[in-house]
Write a protein that holds these residues in place. Structure first.
Motif, PDB file in Angstrom:
ATOM      1  N   MET A  30     -24.051   9.358  19.642  1.00  0.00           N
ATOM      2  CA  MET A  30     -22.816   8.902  20.271  1.00  0.00           C
ATOM      3  C   MET A  30     -21.981  10.112  20.683  1.00  0.00           C
ATOM      4  O   MET A  30     -21.781  11.025  19.878  1.00  0.00           O
ATOM      5  CB  MET A  30     -21.998   8.042  19.301  1.00  0.00           C
ATOM      6  CG  MET A  30     -22.729   6.828  18.773  1.00  0.00           C
ATOM      7  SD  MET A  30     -22.950   5.584  20.036  1.00  0.00           S
ATOM      8  CE  MET A  30     -24.293   4.650  19.310  1.00  0.00           C
ATOM      9  N   TYR A  31     -21.537  10.118  21.930  1.00  0.00           N
ATOM     10  CA  TYR A  31     -20.691  11.194  22.426  1.00  0.00           C
ATOM     11  C   TYR A  31     -19.392  10.577  22.933  1.00  0.00           C
ATOM     12  O   TYR A  31     -19.355   9.984  24.014  1.00  0.00           O
ATOM     13  CB  TYR A  31     -21.400  11.960  23.543  1.00  0.00           C
ATOM     14  CG  TYR A  31     -22.769  12.492  23.125  1.00  0.00           C
ATOM     15  CD1 TYR A  31     -22.879  13.653  22.369  1.00  0.00           C
ATOM     16  CD2 TYR A  31     -23.923  11.807  23.480  1.00  0.00           C
ATOM     17  CE1 TYR A  31     -24.121  14.139  21.994  1.00  0.00           C
ATOM     18  CE2 TYR A  31     -25.179  12.284  23.105  1.00  0.00           C
ATOM     19  CZ  TYR A  31     -25.264  13.447  22.360  1.00  0.00           C
ATOM     20  OH  TYR A  31     -26.499  13.918  21.990  1.00  0.00           O
ATOM     21  N   THR A  35     -11.279  10.463  28.966  1.00  0.00           N
ATOM     22  CA  THR A  35     -11.507  10.554  30.407  1.00  0.00           C
ATOM     23  C   THR A  35     -10.530  11.501  31.101  1.00  0.00           C
ATOM     24  O   THR A  35     -10.726  11.842  32.272  1.00  0.00           O
ATOM     25  CB  THR A  35     -11.408   9.168  31.056  1.00  0.00           C
ATOM     26  OG1 THR A  35     -10.106   8.623  30.811  1.00  0.00           O
ATOM     27  CG2 THR A  35     -12.478   8.243  30.492  1.00  0.00           C
ATOM     28  N   GLY A  36      -9.487  11.920  30.411  1.00  0.00           N
ATOM     29  CA  GLY A  36      -8.599  12.943  30.944  1.00  0.00           C
ATOM     30  C   GLY A  36      -7.431  12.427  31.752  1.00  0.00           C
ATOM     31  O   GLY A  36      -6.694  13.204  32.342  1.00  0.00           O
ATOM     32  N   GLY A  37      -7.234  11.103  31.779  1.00  0.00           N
ATOM     33  CA  GLY A  37      -6.108  10.556  32.515  1.00  0.00           C
ATOM     34  C   GLY A  37      -4.811  10.677  31.737  1.00  0.00           C
ATOM     35  O   GLY A  37      -4.784  11.163  30.598  1.00  0.00           O
ATOM     36  N   PRO A  38      -3.686  10.239  32.333  1.00  0.00           N
ATOM     37  CA  PRO A  38      -2.380  10.345  31.677  1.00  0.00           C
ATOM     38  C   PRO A  38      -2.255   9.448  30.454  1.00  0.00           C
ATOM     39  O   PRO A  38      -1.422   9.701  29.576  1.00  0.00           O
ATOM     40  CB  PRO A  38      -1.397   9.931  32.777  1.00  0.00           C
ATOM     41  CG  PRO A  38      -2.209   9.082  33.711  1.00  0.00           C
ATOM     42  CD  PRO A  38      -3.586   9.660  33.686  1.00  0.00           C
ATOM     43  N   ILE A  39      -3.057   8.383  30.383  1.00  0.00           N
ATOM     44  CA  ILE A  39      -3.053   7.486  29.229  1.00  0.00           C
ATOM     45  C   ILE A  39      -4.318   7.735  28.426  1.00  0.00           C
ATOM     46  O   ILE A  39      -5.406   7.824  29.006  1.00  0.00           O
ATOM     47  CB  ILE A  39      -3.003   6.013  29.686  1.00  0.00           C
ATOM     48  CG1 ILE A  39      -1.747   5.768  30.525  1.00  0.00           C
ATOM     49  CG2 ILE A  39      -3.056   5.070  28.496  1.00  0.00           C
ATOM     50  CD1 ILE A  39      -1.698   4.394  31.150  1.00  0.00           C
ATOM     51  N   ASP A  41      -7.649   7.406  26.980  1.00  0.00           N
ATOM     52  CA  ASP A  41      -8.670   6.468  27.414  1.00  0.00           C
ATOM     53  C   ASP A  41     -10.023   7.031  26.984  1.00  0.00           C
ATOM     54  O   ASP A  41     -10.564   7.925  27.631  1.00  0.00           O
ATOM     55  CB  ASP A  41      -8.597   6.303  28.936  1.00  0.00           C
ATOM     56  CG  ASP A  41      -9.580   5.279  29.460  1.00  0.00           C
ATOM     57  OD1 ASP A  41     -10.125   4.516  28.647  1.00  0.00           O
ATOM     58  OD2 ASP A  41      -9.825   5.260  30.681  1.00  0.00           O
ATOM     59  N   PHE A  42     -10.545   6.520  25.887  1.00  0.00           N
ATOM     60  CA  PHE A  42     -11.780   7.054  25.334  1.00  0.00           C
ATOM     61  C   PHE A  42     -12.980   6.216  25.750  1.00  0.00           C
ATOM     62  O   PHE A  42     -12.930   4.983  25.730  1.00  0.00           O
ATOM     63  CB  PHE A  42     -11.695   7.114  23.803  1.00  0.00           C
ATOM     64  CG  PHE A  42     -10.748   8.166  23.309  1.00  0.00           C
ATOM     65  CD1 PHE A  42     -11.163   9.477  23.125  1.00  0.00           C
ATOM     66  CD2 PHE A  42      -9.420   7.845  23.036  1.00  0.00           C
ATOM     67  CE1 PHE A  42     -10.282  10.445  22.672  1.00  0.00           C
ATOM     68  CE2 PHE A  42      -8.533   8.807  22.581  1.00  0.00           C
ATOM     69  CZ  PHE A  42      -8.963  10.114  22.401  1.00  0.00           C
ATOM     70  N   HIS A  43     -14.053   6.889  26.134  1.00  0.00           N
ATOM     71  CA  HIS A  43     -15.334   6.273  26.417  1.00  0.00           C
ATOM     72  C   HIS A  43     -16.384   6.898  25.499  1.00  0.00           C
ATOM     73  O   HIS A  43     -16.157   7.961  24.907  1.00  0.00           O
ATOM     74  CB  HIS A  43     -15.753   6.496  27.873  1.00  0.00           C
ATOM     75  CG  HIS A  43     -14.918   5.749  28.855  1.00  0.00           C
ATOM     76  ND1 HIS A  43     -15.318   5.502  30.152  1.00  0.00           N
ATOM     77  CD2 HIS A  43     -13.680   5.176  28.759  1.00  0.00           C
ATOM     78  CE1 HIS A  43     -14.391   4.829  30.800  1.00  0.00           C
ATOM     79  NE2 HIS A  43     -13.374   4.630  29.973  1.00  0.00           N
ATOM     80  N   THR A  44     -17.549   6.255  25.401  1.00  0.00           N
ATOM     81  CA  THR A  44     -18.631   6.783  24.574  1.00  0.00           C
ATOM     82  C   THR A  44     -19.937   6.741  25.350  1.00  0.00           C
ATOM     83  O   THR A  44     -20.321   5.697  25.891  1.00  0.00           O
ATOM     84  CB  THR A  44     -18.795   5.967  23.275  1.00  0.00           C
ATOM     85  OG1 THR A  44     -17.563   5.954  22.559  1.00  0.00           O
ATOM     86  CG2 THR A  44     -19.889   6.563  22.397  1.00  0.00           C
TER      87      THR A  44
END
Length: 230
Positions: A30-31, A35-39, A41-44
């Motif tokens: 799992m990585y 995502t680097g936006g202002p809010i 926001d984590f993805h895997t």
């Protein structure tokens, strides 16, 4: 981890192997990243093998011309299930026979059923103990596959008391005979000792990805559902 849930009059049992990337022997990474936006926001990114944990094997697993996961109807992955626990009524490390299945199911089996096989001779599958003097699990072969084919089941599942890895001479015809009929497999189910019924509704839906031969699933039993009892 809780494996039993109550929802009104229904009792739900989780039959899935818990996966831990830190200890899993098969490919499971799992990585997690922002995502680097202002809010926040984590993805895997999930780096997994298709035969991981409790997984549903589909016909494409054994033949390029047979259906992959996404090409089978959703009804393949749910329905009336029967838990067949031979306990110690069959000698250890011997083949299950058609006579054994006739006796254990005692006329309860219906066309389109899911059948789960188990015994008292449990060891975790795909470990160094496999096919050693410690391995007393029951065995499957072409005779068992023909019995399931003739009874028109939709799925065969396995607990830790039945071997699916003893030798190619048994395992290959078992797969080929059944998968030619679009019968799928569930390898390997956990928490079967928590079941209070041997007939119940079951679901184990994989992700509908074209070209996928197998997929990890969240398998569970629903006990007490009207129409899905003995």
């Amino acid at each position: 981890m809780n494996n039993i849930y109550q929802m009104g009059n229904l009792r739900i049992v989780d039959l899935t192997k818990l996966l831990d990337p830190a200890t899993e022997s098969r490919r499971c990474h799992m990585y997690r990243f922002n995502t680097g936006g202002p809010i926040p926001d984590f993805h895997t990114i999930m780096d997994l093998t298709s035969h991981l944990g409790t997984h549903c094997e589909c016909p494409y697993h054994h033949d390029d011309n047979w259906p992959s996961v996404a090409e089978l109807p959703l009804t393949t992955f749910m329905g009336r299930a029967i838990y067949v626990d031979f306990k110690d009524t069959v000698a250890p490390y011997t083949h299950i026979t058609a006579v054994d299945l006739d006796r254990a199911t005692a006329g309860k089996i219906q066309e389109g059923d899911i059948v789960i096989l188990d015994s008292s001779y449990k060891i975790p599958p795909f470990t160094p103990d496999t096919n050693t003097e410690k391995d007393h699990r029951l065995l499957i072969n072409a005779e068992v596959a023909e019995w399931f084919r003739d009874h028109k089941v939709k799925c065969v599942g396995f607990g830790d008391g039945v071997s699916i890895e003893n030798c190619n001479e048994d395992v290959k015809p078992f797969h080929d005979i059944l998968m030619a009929e679009n019968i799928v497999f569930l390898e390997v189910l956990k928490n079967l000792e928590l079941l209070e019924s041997d007939v119940f509704f079951m679901s184990y839906s994989p992700l509908p990805i074209l070209g996928l031969d197998s997929c990890p699933v969240r398998a569970y039993a629903i006990e007490g559902l009207p129409g899905f009892t003995e």
